[in-house]
Design a protein around this motif. Structure first.
Motif, PDB file in Angstrom:
ATOM      1  N   GLN A 162       1.331  -1.328  -0.194  1.00  0.00           N
ATOM      2  CA  GLN A 162      -0.200  -0.330  -0.200  1.00  0.00           C
ATOM      3  C   GLN A 162       0.820   0.914   0.156  1.00  0.00           C
ATOM      4  OE1 GLN A 162      -2.477  -0.688   3.346  1.00  0.00           O
ATOM      5  NE2 GLN A 162      -3.944  -1.464   2.287  1.00  0.00           N
ATOM      6  N   ALA A 163       2.200   1.209   0.961  1.00  0.00           N
ATOM      7  CA  ALA A 163       2.627   2.000   0.727  1.00  0.00           C
ATOM      8  C   ALA A 163       3.863   2.361  -0.571  1.00  0.00           C
ATOM      9  CB  ALA A 163       3.759   1.713   1.735  1.00  0.00           C
ATOM     10  N   LEU A 164       4.550   1.398  -1.308  1.00  0.00           N
ATOM     11  CA  LEU A 164       4.758   1.648  -2.501  1.00  0.00           C
ATOM     12  C   LEU A 164       3.574   2.093  -3.826  1.00  0.00           C
ATOM     13  CD1 LEU A 164       7.538   1.229  -3.281  1.00  0.00           C
ATOM     14  CD2 LEU A 164       7.000  -1.358  -4.134  1.00  0.00           C
ATOM     15  N   ASP A 165       2.576   1.750  -3.393  1.00  0.00           N
ATOM     16  CA  ASP A 165       1.302   2.169  -4.136  1.00  0.00           C
ATOM     17  C   ASP A 165       1.781   3.683  -4.583  1.00  0.00           C
ATOM     18  OD1 ASP A 165       0.926  -0.226  -5.505  1.00  0.00           O
ATOM     19  OD2 ASP A 165      -0.832  -1.040  -4.348  1.00  0.00           O
ATOM     20  N   GLN A 166       1.554   4.270  -3.820  1.00  0.00           N
ATOM     21  CA  GLN A 166       1.378   5.639  -3.167  1.00  0.00           C
ATOM     22  C   GLN A 166       2.275   6.770  -3.456  1.00  0.00           C
ATOM     23  OE1 GLN A 166      -1.764   6.127   0.279  1.00  0.00           O
ATOM     24  NE2 GLN A 166      -1.825   4.302   0.350  1.00  0.00           N
ATOM     25  N   GLY A 167       3.234   5.710  -3.796  1.00  0.00           N
ATOM     26  CA  GLY A 167       4.845   6.932  -3.354  1.00  0.00           C
ATOM     27  C   GLY A 167       5.210   6.495  -2.427  1.00  0.00           C
ATOM     28  N   GLY A 168       5.826   5.366  -1.323  1.00  0.00           N
ATOM     29  CA  GLY A 168       6.337   5.881  -0.041  1.00  0.00           C
ATOM     30  C   GLY A 168       6.591   4.295   0.033  1.00  0.00           C
ATOM     31  N   VAL A 169       8.085   4.583   1.443  1.00  0.00           N
ATOM     32  CA  VAL A 169       8.541   2.978   1.660  1.00  0.00           C
ATOM     33  C   VAL A 169       8.544   2.617   2.626  1.00  0.00           C
ATOM     34  CG1 VAL A 169      10.107   2.848  -0.521  1.00  0.00           C
ATOM     35  CG2 VAL A 169      10.446   3.982   1.566  1.00  0.00           C
ATOM     36  N   LEU A 170       8.095   2.096   3.542  1.00  0.00           N
ATOM     37  CA  LEU A 170       8.262   2.032   5.421  1.00  0.00           C
ATOM     38  C   LEU A 170       9.170   1.179   5.720  1.00  0.00           C
ATOM     39  CD1 LEU A 170       4.391  -0.215   5.374  1.00  0.00           C
ATOM     40  CD2 LEU A 170       5.338   2.520   5.586  1.00  0.00           C
ATOM     41  N   SER A 171      10.091   1.827   6.759  1.00  0.00           N
ATOM     42  CA  SER A 171      11.391   1.185   7.442  1.00  0.00           C
ATOM     43  C   SER A 171      11.203  -0.154   7.970  1.00  0.00           C
ATOM     44  CB  SER A 171      12.085   2.170   7.637  1.00  0.00           C
ATOM     45  OG  SER A 171      12.219   2.225   8.745  1.00  0.00           O
ATOM     46  N   GLN A 172      12.512  -0.787   8.159  1.00  0.00           N
ATOM     47  CA  GLN A 172      12.224  -1.978   9.189  1.00  0.00           C
ATOM     48  C   GLN A 172      11.427  -0.700  11.005  1.00  0.00           C
ATOM     49  OE1 GLN A 172      15.671  -3.960   9.988  1.00  0.00           O
ATOM     50  NE2 GLN A 172      15.178  -4.723   8.392  1.00  0.00           N
ATOM     51  N   GLU A 173      11.818   0.124  10.573  1.00  0.00           N
ATOM     52  CA  GLU A 173      11.030   1.142  12.213  1.00  0.00           C
ATOM     53  C   GLU A 173       9.580   0.752  12.242  1.00  0.00           C
ATOM     54  OE1 GLU A 173      14.067   1.394  10.862  1.00  0.00           O
ATOM     55  OE2 GLU A 173      15.823   0.996  12.484  1.00  0.00           O
ATOM     56  N   ASP A 174       9.503   1.689  10.413  1.00  0.00           N
ATOM     57  CA  ASP A 174       7.726   1.444  10.682  1.00  0.00           C
ATOM     58  C   ASP A 174       7.354   0.759  10.532  1.00  0.00           C
ATOM     59  OD1 ASP A 174       8.594   4.173  10.062  1.00  0.00           O
ATOM     60  OD2 ASP A 174       8.799   3.610   7.536  1.00  0.00           O
ATOM     61  N   LEU A 175       7.418  -0.506  10.002  1.00  0.00           N
ATOM     62  CA  LEU A 175       7.142  -1.684  10.198  1.00  0.00           C
ATOM     63  C   LEU A 175       7.165  -2.182  11.711  1.00  0.00           C
ATOM     64  CD1 LEU A 175       8.361  -3.549   7.219  1.00  0.00           C
ATOM     65  CD2 LEU A 175       5.685  -2.626   7.120  1.00  0.00           C
ATOM     66  N   SER A 176       8.132  -1.705  12.377  1.00  0.00           N
ATOM     67  CA  SER A 176       7.418  -2.224  13.895  1.00  0.00           C
ATOM     68  C   SER A 176       6.391  -1.334  14.537  1.00  0.00           C
ATOM     69  CB  SER A 176       9.356  -2.150  14.710  1.00  0.00           C
ATOM     70  OG  SER A 176       9.375  -2.347  16.018  1.00  0.00           O
ATOM     71  N   VAL A 177       6.376   0.281  14.264  1.00  0.00           N
ATOM     72  CA  VAL A 177       5.194   0.422  14.929  1.00  0.00           C
ATOM     73  C   VAL A 177       4.002  -0.205  14.439  1.00  0.00           C
ATOM     74  CG1 VAL A 177       5.026   2.699  14.820  1.00  0.00           C
ATOM     75  CG2 VAL A 177       6.954   2.220  15.439  1.00  0.00           C
ATOM     76  N   LEU A 178       3.631   0.177  13.436  1.00  0.00           N
ATOM     77  CA  LEU A 178       3.038  -0.205  12.827  1.00  0.00           C
ATOM     78  C   LEU A 178       2.427  -1.718  13.121  1.00  0.00           C
ATOM     79  CD1 LEU A 178       3.146   1.233   9.206  1.00  0.00           C
ATOM     80  CD2 LEU A 178       1.473   2.135  10.464  1.00  0.00           C
ATOM     81  N   LEU A 179       2.705  -2.596  13.336  1.00  0.00           N
ATOM     82  CA  LEU A 179       3.144  -3.476  13.349  1.00  0.00           C
ATOM     83  C   LEU A 179       2.909  -3.781  15.036  1.00  0.00           C
ATOM     84  CD1 LEU A 179       4.337  -5.771  10.471  1.00  0.00           C
ATOM     85  CD2 LEU A 179       1.853  -5.493  10.847  1.00  0.00           C
ATOM     86  N   MET A 180       3.818  -3.388  16.498  1.00  0.00           N
ATOM     87  CA  MET A 180       3.337  -3.270  17.498  1.00  0.00           C
ATOM     88  C   MET A 180       4.634  -4.170  17.865  1.00  0.00           C
ATOM     89  SD  MET A 180      -0.106  -1.845  18.870  1.00  0.00           S
ATOM     90  CE  MET A 180      -1.055  -3.617  17.912  1.00  0.00           C
ATOM     91  N   SER A 181       5.359  -4.769  16.832  1.00  0.00           N
ATOM     92  CA  SER A 181       6.246  -6.022  17.452  1.00  0.00           C
ATOM     93  C   SER A 181       7.586  -5.252  17.251  1.00  0.00           C
ATOM     94  CB  SER A 181       6.250  -6.459  16.155  1.00  0.00           C
ATOM     95  OG  SER A 181       5.721  -7.388  16.023  1.00  0.00           O
ATOM     96  N   ASP A 182       8.735  -6.095  18.019  1.00  0.00           N
ATOM     97  CA  ASP A 182      10.312  -5.541  18.111  1.00  0.00           C
ATOM     98  C   ASP A 182      10.462  -5.250  16.606  1.00  0.00           C
ATOM     99  OD1 ASP A 182      12.254  -5.230  20.056  1.00  0.00           O
ATOM    100  OD2 ASP A 182      13.257  -6.900  18.651  1.00  0.00           O
ATOM    101  N   VAL A 183      11.987  -4.923  17.079  1.00  0.00           N
ATOM    102  CA  VAL A 183      12.493  -4.614  14.966  1.00  0.00           C
ATOM    103  C   VAL A 183      13.313  -6.028  14.642  1.00  0.00           C
ATOM    104  CG1 VAL A 183      14.164  -3.434  14.325  1.00  0.00           C
ATOM    105  CG2 VAL A 183      13.177  -2.276  15.416  1.00  0.00           C
ATOM    106  N   LYS A 184      13.601  -6.942  15.533  1.00  0.00           N
ATOM    107  CA  LYS A 184      13.965  -7.793  15.380  1.00  0.00           C
ATOM    108  C   LYS A 184      13.115  -8.759  15.241  1.00  0.00           C
ATOM    109  CE  LYS A 184      17.723  -7.570  18.890  1.00  0.00           C
ATOM    110  NZ  LYS A 184      18.624  -7.852  20.552  1.00  0.00           N
TER     111      LYS A 184
END
Length: 100
Positions: A62-84
């Motif tokens: 979804q981010a890519l379709d809208q011209g954006g990229v998500l970092s591992q840290e972004d995914l960590s926040v969005l998924l409420m998971s540790d970066v590891k």
């Protein structure tokens, strides 16, 4: 319902650039999709991992379709998971995609 607006780096930016110098975009991301719940009643081990990985792929697409990229840290926040955990999931998804 289930969507959020999230500020992420534009795909136009190169790697290694400080975030405060990057062009940012706001993407509408679906945090809770209908397919997220299909495995929750399943008693098999790993069902929550499968849900998290499906969400991860959806959010990145979804981010890519809208011209954006998500970092591992972004995914960590969005998924409420540790970066590891995010890193392990990415490695596992890469292995699966290399076999298909």
């Amino acid at each position: 319902p289930g969507d959020t607006l999230y500020c992420c780096v534009s795909v136009k930016e190169g790697a290694g650039k400080p975030l405060d110098e990057c062009e940012m975009i706001t993407a509408r991301l679906t945090l809770l999709g209908a397919d997220d719940f299909k495995d929750l009643n399943n008693e098999e081990p790993g069902r929550l991992v499968a849900v998290r990985r499906r969400r991860m792929l959806r959010l990145c697409d979804q981010a890519l379709d809208q011209g954006g990229v998500l970092s591992q840290e972004d995914l960590s926040v969005l998924l409420m998971s540790d970066v590891k955990t995010v890193r392990r999931d990415i490695a596992a998804l890469k292995m699966v995609s290399s076999f298909t």
